[in-house]
Design a protein around this motif. Structure first.
Motif: not given
Length: 66
Positions: A1-26
């Protein structure tokens, strides 16, 4: 997977990002929209880390997703 795929599937990755960096808000996640540069900037802002630290963290986190 490359970063462009991350952008395209952002809705699916948001939870993983927030788990890793909990100070990030919605609102932060909505602003980032999968863009790596935006993600790095928000992590720097919230955690007070250097750009190098943040880039290393993102690389490590991203590598673990595969």
């Amino acid at each position: 997977m490359n970063w462009n795929e991350m952008e395209g599937n952002w809705e699916q990755f948001k939870g993983k990002v927030q788990t890793q960096w909990g100070k990030l808000t919605n609102d932060d996640l909505a602003t980032i929209q999968g863009r790596r540069k935006e993600l790095a900037g928000k992590i720097q802002e919230r955690y007070g880390k250097t750009q190098e630290e943040v880039e290393r963290e993102i690389d490590n986190w991203y590598g673990r997703l595969h």
